[in-house]
Every structure is written in structure tokens, then in C-alpha cells.
Design an enzyme around this catalytic site. Structure first.
Site, PDB file in Angstrom:
ATOM      1  N   GLY A  63      -1.742   6.480  -2.367  1.00  0.00           N
ATOM      2  CA  GLY A  63      -2.879   6.372  -3.290  1.00  0.00           C
ATOM      3  C   GLY A  63      -3.957   5.460  -2.705  1.00  0.00           C
ATOM      4  N   HIS A  64      -3.551   4.279  -2.228  1.00  0.00           N
ATOM      5  CA  HIS A  64      -4.524   3.363  -1.609  1.00  0.00           C
ATOM      6  C   HIS A  64      -5.160   4.011  -0.381  1.00  0.00           C
ATOM      7  CE1 HIS A  64      -1.667   0.279  -3.414  1.00  0.00           C
ATOM      8  NE2 HIS A  64      -2.822  -0.114  -3.890  1.00  0.00           N
ATOM      9  N   ASP A 104      -5.861   3.516 -12.301  1.00  0.00           N
ATOM     10  CA  ASP A 104      -6.232   2.365 -13.131  1.00  0.00           C
ATOM     11  C   ASP A 104      -7.549   2.701 -13.833  1.00  0.00           C
ATOM     12  OD1 ASP A 104      -4.105   0.413 -12.441  1.00  0.00           O
ATOM     13  OD2 ASP A 104      -4.907   0.714 -10.437  1.00  0.00           O
ATOM     14  N   LEU A 141       0.813  -1.214   0.000  1.00  0.00           N
ATOM     15  CA  LEU A 141       0.000   0.000   0.000  1.00  0.00           C
ATOM     16  C   LEU A 141       0.845   1.261   0.000  1.00  0.00           C
ATOM     17  CD1 LEU A 141      -2.711  -1.118   2.578  1.00  0.00           C
ATOM     18  CD2 LEU A 141      -2.708  -1.384   0.093  1.00  0.00           C
ATOM     19  N   HIS A 142       0.299   2.280  -0.651  1.00  0.00           N
ATOM     20  CA  HIS A 142       0.929   3.603  -0.665  1.00  0.00           C
ATOM     21  C   HIS A 142      -0.170   4.639  -0.450  1.00  0.00           C
ATOM     22  CE1 HIS A 142      -0.735   3.748  -4.670  1.00  0.00           C
ATOM     23  NE2 HIS A 142      -0.056   2.659  -4.991  1.00  0.00           N
ATOM     24  N   SER A 193       2.314   4.108  -7.376  1.00  0.00           N
ATOM     25  CA  SER A 193       2.031   2.738  -7.808  1.00  0.00           C
ATOM     26  C   SER A 193       2.884   1.797  -6.965  1.00  0.00           C
ATOM     27  CB  SER A 193       2.419   2.579  -9.282  1.00  0.00           C
ATOM     28  OG  SER A 193       2.520   1.205  -9.612  1.00  0.00           O
ATOM     29  N   GLY A 210      -9.281   3.606  -7.792  1.00  0.00           N
ATOM     30  CA  GLY A 210      -8.443   4.748  -8.145  1.00  0.00           C
ATOM     31  C   GLY A 210      -8.481   5.056  -9.637  1.00  0.00           C
ATOM     32  N   GLN A 211      -8.430   6.320  -9.966  1.00  0.00           N
ATOM     33  CA  GLN A 211      -8.392   6.777 -11.361  1.00  0.00           C
ATOM     34  C   GLN A 211      -7.090   6.385 -12.047  1.00  0.00           C
ATOM     35  OE1 GLN A 211     -10.487   7.907 -13.442  1.00  0.00           O
ATOM     36  NE2 GLN A 211      -9.166   8.699 -15.059  1.00  0.00           N
ATOM     37  N   VAL A 267      -3.102   9.974  -7.063  1.00  0.00           N
ATOM     38  CA  VAL A 267      -2.197  10.625  -6.102  1.00  0.00           C
ATOM     39  C   VAL A 267      -0.779  10.509  -6.668  1.00  0.00           C
ATOM     40  CG1 VAL A 267      -1.313  10.629  -3.749  1.00  0.00           C
ATOM     41  CG2 VAL A 267      -3.707  10.065  -4.170  1.00  0.00           C
TER      42      VAL A 267
END
Ligand code: PAF
Length: 286
Positions: free
Chosen positions: A37-38, A151, A34-35, A186, A148-149, A177
Site C-alpha cells: 500500500g505504501h 485512512d 512499509l507494505h 495495513s 492512502g484512501q 491496496v
């Protein structure tokens, strides 16, 4: 306190209990590593629902032969700690033998949308994604699911699956993000050597250049695509799988870029990266 659940049976019981208590369930499916973005997806689910479930499952079905399934980063303890900090209630980590029991032979295929862009370069990838997401939806039974946008094609396909299979789920797509230097976050960024990471910045740089040209009046899709390509190829180590200007809902290529999405897939070393931008909506991106 986050609760870890490792079996489908237990997850079903917990979801049923949330529903019986009138709680709305928010769901963020992930493959872990996880980063930020998640975590932004988890925060959205947290704000909108009463109980947040995050799944971590590195789904073998969505990796092709020779892709990175074996080396995909896995660090469940770190993931659990991050999720706990942003208010996750349940960490659901199903076992492969539960998701794909011996004799499993049912697959979900969202036709047409799955065969373009990523689908052309990663045959079978989206069949793997939609099959596992459908299973996870059936097990977790969320009211809200957040994707998430980054993907973008995956989000379009899952929206179509929700519609076609009548899932009673509100889908939210959260903005990309980025790192401070523009690289889209990613899990695969972890593969990048420092020089590769520098080269990879050409992707977001190219997208920013195209956005700027679009803002100042350039609407020719080909001109914008070539701009992105040129910027990426200005880095010797970069190879392009595609730069496409498409309708963001149908994924059909357009000639006039108004309201379109530029989608990019490029490789540096052994790492394949994707990124995109919605033209005219740059305020939606961080
Ligand atoms: O976006 C991902 O991480 C995966 O494709 C998903 C949605 C968790 C399915 O395995």
C-alpha cells in the site's frame, strides 16, 4: 541510490536545493513498517514528480494512552531497501526530539472532521496526525503529497488542513491496496494471529456484500450498514467500533447511500483495523 536524512536542518537544505534546481518534490509521509500500500503511494509520487521524499516517523502524538506506540512495528533497514527499489530519492527519518523539542506547544486541530468516526474512538489522534503532517510539510516543502484512501478520514482532514492553511501542495489520494483475499493492507496486520486474520476477512467481505447490494439497487444506508455489521459479527472474535455510511467529503452520516462511503473500524484480539469503500466507485479500488 537512496539518501537517508536524519535531521530537520539537512532535510530543509536538500528540499531548498531541489526547488532551486526547478525540481518538483513528491512526498509520502509514513510511520514505516512499509507494505505494498505504501509502495503504491511512492510509485505515484515517482510518476508525478522529480524527487521523491518518504518520511518514516512513528509519531507519538497520534497514539492514545494504551494504544500500540511501543509495539508498533519498526524495521528501518527493510523499509529503506523497499523504498530504494521503487525509486525513492530521500528517506527522511526525523528524531522525536527534533519534531517535539522541549517546550513544544503548538498543535494543529482540524475541528469537526476530527471529532467523528475515528475521532470519537481515538480522541486526540487526528490532532497528532495534523500536527506532525503540518511540520513535515513545512520541512519537506513538497509540491505533491500522496496519501492512502485506506485512512479515508485522515485524507479528508489533511485536505481540509491544506485548504485552511493555504499549503501550496497538490494532494493525491491513492486507492486501497488489498491482499489477494481482500484484507486491506495495513502495518497493523502484522499483529494478527492466523485465526484473527481469518476473522478479520469478515470486514472486507461485509463491505463487498454491501457494494453488491448497492449495485443491485439498495440505497438505504441503514440496510447497507447492518449488512456489513452482520457479516463482521458472524465471526465470534470480532468486535465493531463503528460501521458508518457517510458523505465522503463531510463525513456526515447519510440516510441515502448514493455516492457515500461506508467506513468501518473493528477489533480482533488486541488489534484494531479500519477499512472503507466508496459506493459506486469500486473500480477505484484494487
Ligand atoms: O498514515 C500514517 O501513516 C500517519 O498517520 C502519517 C500520515 C504518516 C502521520 O504520522
Amino acid at each position: 541510490m537512496i539518501t537517508r536524512i536524519g535531521t530537520v536542518a539537512e532535510m530543509r537544505i536538500v528540499s531548498e536545493s531541489y526547488r532551486n534546481q526547478g525540481k518538483r518534490i513528491g512526498f509520502v509521509p509514513t510511520m514505516g513498517a512499509l507494505h505494498e500500500g505504501h509502495l503504491s503511494l511512492v510509485r505515484i509520487a515517482r510518476e508525478r514528480t522529480d524527487a521523491v521524499v518518504v518520511s518514516v516517523f512513528v509519531n507519538p502524538l497520534q497514539f492514545g494512552k494504551g494504544e500500540d506506540f511501543d509495539r508498533y512495528p519498526r524495521n528501518l533497514e527493510r523499509d529503506a531497501a523497499l523504498l530504494e527499489r521503487c525509486g525513492t530519492d530521500i528517506l527522511f527519518c526525523p528524531r522525536e526530539e527534533d519534531m517535539y523539542a522541549v517546550g513544544h506547544c503548538t498543535y494543529i486541530d482540524v475541528e469537526r472532521l476530527s471529532s467523528v468516526l475515528e475521532g470519537e474512538h481515538r480522541p486526540g489522534h487526528f490532532r497528532g496526525v495534523t500536527t506532525v503532517v503540518a511540520q513535515l510539510f513545512n520541512i519537506v516543502r513538497p509540491h505533491v503529497a500522496v496519501f492512502g484512501q485506506k485512512d479515508a478520514q485522515q485524507a479528508v482532514i489533511i485536505r481540509q488542513m491544506i485548504r485552511d492553511l493555504h499549503y501550496d501542495i497538490e494532494m493525491i489520494v491513492a486507492p486501497i491496496v488489498r491482499e489477494a483475499d481482500g484484507l486491506a493492507m495495513s502495518s497493523r496486520n502484522a499483529y494478527l494471529a492466523p485465526s484473527e486474520r481469518t476473522a478479520a476477512l469478515s470486514i472486507s467481505r461485509g463491505l463487498r456484500k454491501a457494494e453488491e447490494m448497492y449495485r443491485t439497487g439498495e440505497k438505504d444506508a441503514q440496510v447497507l450498514a447492518r449488512t456489513v455489521e452482520r457479516e463482521i459479527l458472524s465471526e465470534r472474535d470480532m468486535r465493531i467500533d463503528y460501521v458508518a455510511v457517510v458523505n465522503p467529503e463531510t463525513l456526515v452520516e447519510v440516510t441515502i447511500a448514493s455516492g457515500a462511503m461506508i467506513a468501518v473500524a473493528a477489533r480482533v484480539g488486541n488489534t484494531r483495523l479500519i477499512d472503507n469503500t466508496l459506493l459506486g466507485q469500486e473500480s477505484a479500488e484494487k
